[in-house]
Design a protein around this motif. Sequence first.
Motif, PDB file in Angstrom:
ATOM      1  N   VAL A  18       0.844  -1.199   0.000  1.00 55.88           N
ATOM      2  CA  VAL A  18       0.000   0.000   0.000  1.00 55.88           C
ATOM      3  C   VAL A  18       0.877   1.246   0.000  1.00 55.88           C
ATOM      4  O   VAL A  18       0.639   2.191  -0.748  1.00 55.88           O
ATOM      5  N   LEU A  19       1.914   1.225   0.829  1.00 59.49           N
ATOM      6  CA  LEU A  19       2.839   2.357   0.884  1.00 59.49           C
ATOM      7  C   LEU A  19       3.512   2.572  -0.461  1.00 59.49           C
ATOM      8  O   LEU A  19       3.563   3.689  -0.975  1.00 59.49           O
ATOM      9  N   MET A  20       4.014   1.490  -1.049  1.00 61.27           N
ATOM     10  CA  MET A  20       4.731   1.604  -2.322  1.00 61.27           C
ATOM     11  C   MET A  20       3.805   2.026  -3.456  1.00 61.27           C
ATOM     12  O   MET A  20       4.241   2.714  -4.377  1.00 61.27           O
ATOM     13  N   ASP A  21       2.553   1.640  -3.400  1.00 63.73           N
ATOM     14  CA  ASP A  21       1.592   2.061  -4.422  1.00 63.73           C
ATOM     15  C   ASP A  21       1.364   3.566  -4.400  1.00 63.73           C
ATOM     16  O   ASP A  21       0.966   4.154  -5.404  1.00 63.73           O
ATOM     17  N   ASN A  22       1.601   4.191  -3.257  1.00 60.09           N
ATOM     18  CA  ASN A  22       1.388   5.626  -3.120  1.00 60.09           C
ATOM     19  C   ASN A  22       2.657   6.438  -3.352  1.00 60.09           C
ATOM     20  O   ASN A  22       2.631   7.658  -3.244  1.00 60.09           O
ATOM     21  N   PHE A  23       3.777   5.775  -3.652  1.00 60.06           N
ATOM     22  CA  PHE A  23       5.016   6.481  -3.982  1.00 60.06           C
ATOM     23  C   PHE A  23       4.876   7.147  -5.340  1.00 60.06           C
ATOM     24  O   PHE A  23       4.272   6.601  -6.256  1.00 60.06           O
ATOM     25  N   SER A  24       5.455   8.334  -5.462  1.00 60.65           N
ATOM     26  CA  SER A  24       5.561   8.959  -6.780  1.00 60.65           C
ATOM     27  C   SER A  24       6.657   8.199  -7.538  1.00 60.65           C
ATOM     28  O   SER A  24       7.413   7.425  -6.945  1.00 60.65           O
ATOM     29  N   ASP A  25       6.769   8.426  -8.844  1.00 62.78           N
ATOM     30  CA  ASP A  25       7.803   7.734  -9.622  1.00 62.78           C
ATOM     31  C   ASP A  25       9.213   8.004  -9.103  1.00 62.78           C
ATOM     32  O   ASP A  25       9.991   7.067  -8.934  1.00 62.78           O
ATOM     33  N   PRO A  26       9.562   9.272  -8.802  1.00 61.42           N
ATOM     34  CA  PRO A  26      10.910   9.504  -8.256  1.00 61.42           C
ATOM     35  C   PRO A  26      11.126   8.816  -6.901  1.00 61.42           C
ATOM     36  O   PRO A  26      12.198   8.293  -6.628  1.00 61.42           O
TER      37      PRO A  26
ATOM     38  N   GLU B  20      11.775   5.135  -7.548  1.00 59.04           N
ATOM     39  CA  GLU B  20      13.135   4.917  -8.039  1.00 59.04           C
ATOM     40  C   GLU B  20      14.154   5.014  -6.908  1.00 59.04           C
ATOM     41  O   GLU B  20      15.082   4.203  -6.824  1.00 59.04           O
ATOM     42  N   ARG B  21      13.980   6.004  -6.016  1.00 66.69           N
ATOM     43  CA  ARG B  21      14.901   6.150  -4.888  1.00 66.69           C
ATOM     44  C   ARG B  21      14.805   4.962  -3.939  1.00 66.69           C
ATOM     45  O   ARG B  21      15.812   4.460  -3.437  1.00 66.69           O
ATOM     46  N   TYR B  22      13.584   4.490  -3.700  1.00 70.45           N
ATOM     47  CA  TYR B  22      13.391   3.344  -2.815  1.00 70.45           C
ATOM     48  C   TYR B  22      14.069   2.098  -3.399  1.00 70.45           C
ATOM     49  O   TYR B  22      14.747   1.357  -2.684  1.00 70.45           O
ATOM     50  N   GLU B  23      13.889   1.880  -4.688  1.00 68.75           N
ATOM     51  CA  GLU B  23      14.514   0.721  -5.335  1.00 68.75           C
ATOM     52  C   GLU B  23      16.042   0.817  -5.285  1.00 68.75           C
ATOM     53  O   GLU B  23      16.722  -0.173  -5.033  1.00 68.75           O
ATOM     54  N   ALA B  24      16.580   2.011  -5.496  1.00 71.39           N
ATOM     55  CA  ALA B  24      18.030   2.207  -5.414  1.00 71.39           C
ATOM     56  C   ALA B  24      18.511   1.960  -3.984  1.00 71.39           C
ATOM     57  O   ALA B  24      19.563   1.342  -3.771  1.00 71.39           O
ATOM     58  N   TYR B  25      17.744   2.417  -3.012  1.00 68.07           N
ATOM     59  CA  TYR B  25      18.093   2.204  -1.609  1.00 68.07           C
ATOM     60  C   TYR B  25      18.126   0.711  -1.283  1.00 68.07           C
ATOM     61  O   TYR B  25      19.055   0.228  -0.631  1.00 68.07           O
TER      62      TYR B  25
END
Length: 121
Positions: A17-25, A28-33
């Motif tokens: 649910v949290l990730m669905d509400n992330f903006s695209d940037p 991308e930052r979360y995936e890089a992290y």
Amino acid sequence: MSQKITITEPSKEDLLVLMDNFSDPQQERYEAYRRSTLNKSVIKKLISSILNQSVSSELAFVVAGFGKVFIGEIVEKAREVQEQWGDEGALSPEHLREAYRRYQKDTGLIPATIYRKRRFN
């Protein structure tokens, strides 16, 4: 009488649910992290040189984890600085220096030490 406190892990559903509400940037930052790591052998060498004694791999793992969280906090603060200054694009060294300065001012958690290496300046 003491109470027992139970801490539960966030469920996968909560994370989705949290990730669905992330903006695209943000996504991308979360995936890089999630993909990023700090080299444990380098961390182990650094700790050993500071403490002048050998350290366990477990300690290096913990310090690397804290380091990753610290870096994440500095980057998020740098993003805030960048937005406040009206800048766009990649973070600059000025954004990181200001984020570091604000973090130090807000938390007081980075005292001056004998062991000084070049930071962001």
